[in-house]
Structure formats: structure tokens, C-alpha cells
Design an enzyme around this catalytic site. Structure first.
Site, PDB file in Angstrom:
ATOM      1  N   LYS A  74      33.873  37.249  26.234  1.00  0.00           N
ATOM      2  CA  LYS A  74      34.350  36.022  26.883  1.00  0.00           C
ATOM      3  C   LYS A  74      33.207  35.040  27.179  1.00  0.00           C
ATOM      4  O   LYS A  74      33.392  33.832  27.090  1.00  0.00           O
ATOM      5  CB  LYS A  74      35.112  36.351  28.160  1.00  0.00           C
ATOM      6  CG  LYS A  74      36.430  37.074  27.893  1.00  0.00           C
ATOM      7  CD  LYS A  74      37.198  37.324  29.168  1.00  0.00           C
ATOM      8  CE  LYS A  74      38.376  38.229  28.884  1.00  0.00           C
ATOM      9  NZ  LYS A  74      39.227  38.440  30.059  1.00  0.00           N
ATOM     10  N   ASP A 110      42.799  33.471  32.772  1.00  0.00           N
ATOM     11  CA  ASP A 110      42.831  34.758  33.487  1.00  0.00           C
ATOM     12  C   ASP A 110      43.192  34.570  34.961  1.00  0.00           C
ATOM     13  O   ASP A 110      44.079  35.253  35.488  1.00  0.00           O
ATOM     14  CB  ASP A 110      41.473  35.452  33.397  1.00  0.00           C
ATOM     15  CG  ASP A 110      41.248  36.096  32.037  1.00  0.00           C
ATOM     16  OD1 ASP A 110      42.237  36.419  31.361  1.00  0.00           O
ATOM     17  OD2 ASP A 110      40.076  36.281  31.652  1.00  0.00           O
TER      18      ASP A 110
END
Ligand code: ATR
Length: 294
Positions: A74, A110
Site C-alpha cells: 500500500k 480503508d
């Protein structure tokens, strides 16, 4: 599903990470895509560290619509982007890449996905105090969302105290209080109606749980676990003490639904997130319950 693969104008979405073989994302995303009747498929590709940038640039060259990025890439995904959203910038990490006009745009769903999954469960009764266990990337997304949600008192607990302090320093701002503490102080911080968010994988690796043996769980307090598929030792304790909680599946599904809404340019309400969650729950039961019964 097979008919769609015969199409020459098929568009693709991807999951890049390592490992990805266990991921529920292809199931969840393809369930939504076929429900929406689109000529798009979602595929998972395991990528080695040295190949991550080439993989992303390859997908861009192939005309893919976008990709989800998972552990451990990420942060690298964030560095590869030509532009990023404000929230991805705050995270320093992207779980969503969109390929538009030959450029890579990064976003992070997220934290917002986690928050929506929780709001769905708690309704308007949202806690004013939150205790966050862990200080890694997942905790960062959670704390950022709690701040957006105006939760006024947040305590970050971590095994490595300096990491908790660093996270608190980086995200603090305005009138919000971001305190830190060690796990041994957890019981003293629990209060009626508070939210506890467990962001670590502690206790799942066979190593003893770092959390104290709780003697009681306060009235109305709620546990949000980011793990799904397996119940953490901490969740088991909370349940034994009569507490309520939620696992990480709603977060997984909501971050996926929002990714889809970004790639398709459609409002989130048009993404069939309830169907995605039902499908994910069924799959988890089929995959993990036989293991537990053994
Ligand atoms: P993620 O992005 O999933 O949050 P991470 O950035 O590696 O992953 O962070 C992992 C978090 O889980 C950290 O808070 C870590 O604590 P430390 O900062 O002290 O390392 C925590 N963690 C992982 N395993 C743990 C264990 N066995 N006991 C306690 N904390 C643990």
C-alpha cells in the site's frame, strides 16, 4: 461468468498483493460486477516485491480500469501515483489505484470503509470515546476516520509505545485529544459505551495475547475487530464477558464497495454492498467453520 470471458471488449480490475490466494476480494467484487451486469472482471495477482512497479505500469498499459492494492504494497502504491486523494495522502498509503488517461490516481477507502461498516451496525448511537489497539497502518486508517467522525477522545494503545506516540503526534490536530497508553492500562480506560477497535493480529500467531485478562466489559461498550475469518482471543474474551462486537468483514466489504464506486464513477448507493456482505459471510462460514469444528 464464463460467457463474459469470451468478450473482446472485456475490462479488468485487479488485486495486487502477496499473498492474495486467500483473498475474498475477487468473490466480493465479481458478485457486484455480475449483479450490475457489466463487462468487467476482477482478478487477483500475487506480485513479488521487485515486480510491483512493473505490474502496476503493465496494468496501466493494458488498459485496466484500476486495482486494489493489499499488504505489503500500500505504501509503495502511494509512491507510484501521479496524484492521490487527500485521505490517501494522510495515510501515506493507497488501497485503490485508478488508471485514467494514462495516469495513476491513488485513493484510500480503508478508513471510510471501516467507518461505514461500523455506522451500519451502531446506527446513530456512535461512541464519543474510542480506544484503538495497535499503531500500524490499519490503526492509522481507523484513527483518521474517528477524527473525521468528530470522536473527541481517542486513546491509542500499542506494544511499542513510541509508535503509538508517533501516530498520535502525526494525526493530532484541532480540539481532538489523542492520548497514548500501554496495554496494561487498558482495563482502567474502558468506560460505559466506549468503542474499542482491535487493529492488530495479536494472539493469532500462537504467541500469547499481549492484552490484559479483562475481568469485566462495560455496559454498552462495543468491540470492532479488523480481523475476519478467525475469532481473535481478545474477541472471545469480550464475548465471554457479555460484550458486543463486530468482525472485520463489514470493513472488507465496504472498502471494496467504495473502490468499485470510484472505478465505475457511480454513487456508492448503487453498489450492492449488502449482497457483497452476504456472499462474503457465506464464504467465510464455508471456508472457516469446518476448520473450527475439526
Ligand atoms: P497493519 O498495517 O496491519 O496495521 P503493521 O503496520 O505491521 O500492520 O502494524 C501491526 C500492529 O500490530 C502494530 O501495532 C504491532 O505492534 P508494534 O508496533 O508494537 O509492533 C501490532 N502487533 C502485531 N503483532 C503483535 C503481537 N503479537 N503483540 C502485540 N502487538 C502486535
Amino acid at each position: 461468468m464464463t460467457e463474459i470471458l469470451h468478450r473482446a471488449d472485456l475490462k479488468t480490475l485487479w488485486l495486487l498483493g502477496r499473498p492474495v490466494g486467500h483473498s475474498l476480494s475477487p468473490l466480493i467484487q465479481n458478485t457486484a460486477l455480475s449483479h450490475l451486469g457489466l463487462g468487467i472482471v476482477y482478478l487477483a495477482a500475487p506480485v513479488e516485491a521487485e515486480g510491483f512497479e512493473s505490474a502496476v505500469r503493465g496494468l496501466l498499459a493494458l488498459g485496466a480500469l484500476g486495482a486494489n492494492v493489499t499488504v505489503p504494497y500500500k505504501e509503495e502504491a502511494f509512491r507510484l501515483c501521479d496524484s492521490v486523494s487527500e485521505r490517501a495522502n494522510a495515510m501515506g498509503a493507497c488501497n485503490v489505484l485508478s488508471f485514467v488517461d494514462g495516469k495513476i490516481h491513488g485513493d484510500n477507502t480503508d478508513g471510510s470503509g471501516w467507518l461505514r461498516g461500523l455506522e451500519e451496525e451502531l446506527g446513530c448511537d456512535f461512541p464519543k470515546r474510542a480506544l484503538v489497539l495497535g499503531a500500524g497502518g490499519a490503526a492509522r486508517a481507523v484513527v483518521h476516520s474517528l477524527l473525521q467522525r468528530q470522536v473527541c477522545e481517542i486513546v491509542i494503545f500499542n506494544r511499542t509505545q513510541e509508535r503509538a506516540e508517533q501516530l498520535a503526534d502525526e494525526l493530532a490536530g484541532g480540539s481532538h485529544r489523542l492520548n497514548t497508553a500501554g496495554y496494561e492500562q487498558l482495563e482502567g480506560h474502558l468506560s460505559e459505551g466506549c468503542l474499542v477497535v482491535q487493529t492488530t493480529s495479536a494472539g493469532l500467531d500462537g504467541v500469547a495475547s499481549p492484552f490484559p485478562n479483562l475481568k469485566s466489559w462495560p455496559e454498552g461498550a462495543f468491540l470492532s475487530e479488523l480481523i475476519y475469518g478467525r475469532e481473535t482471543p481478545f474477541f472471545t474474551v469480550v464475548k465471554t464477558l457479555g460484550g458486543r462486537g463486530q468482525d472485520g468483514l463489514p470493513m472488507l466489504v465496504e472498502q471494496a464497495a467504495e473502490s468499485l464506486s470510484i472505478w465505475l464513477g457511480r454513487p456508492l448507493e448503487e453498489i450492492p454492498s449488502k449482497l457483497m456482505l452476504q456472499t462474503a459471510r457465506r464464504e467465510v462460514a464455508a471456508r472457516f467453520l469446518p476448520e473450527l469444528e475439526r
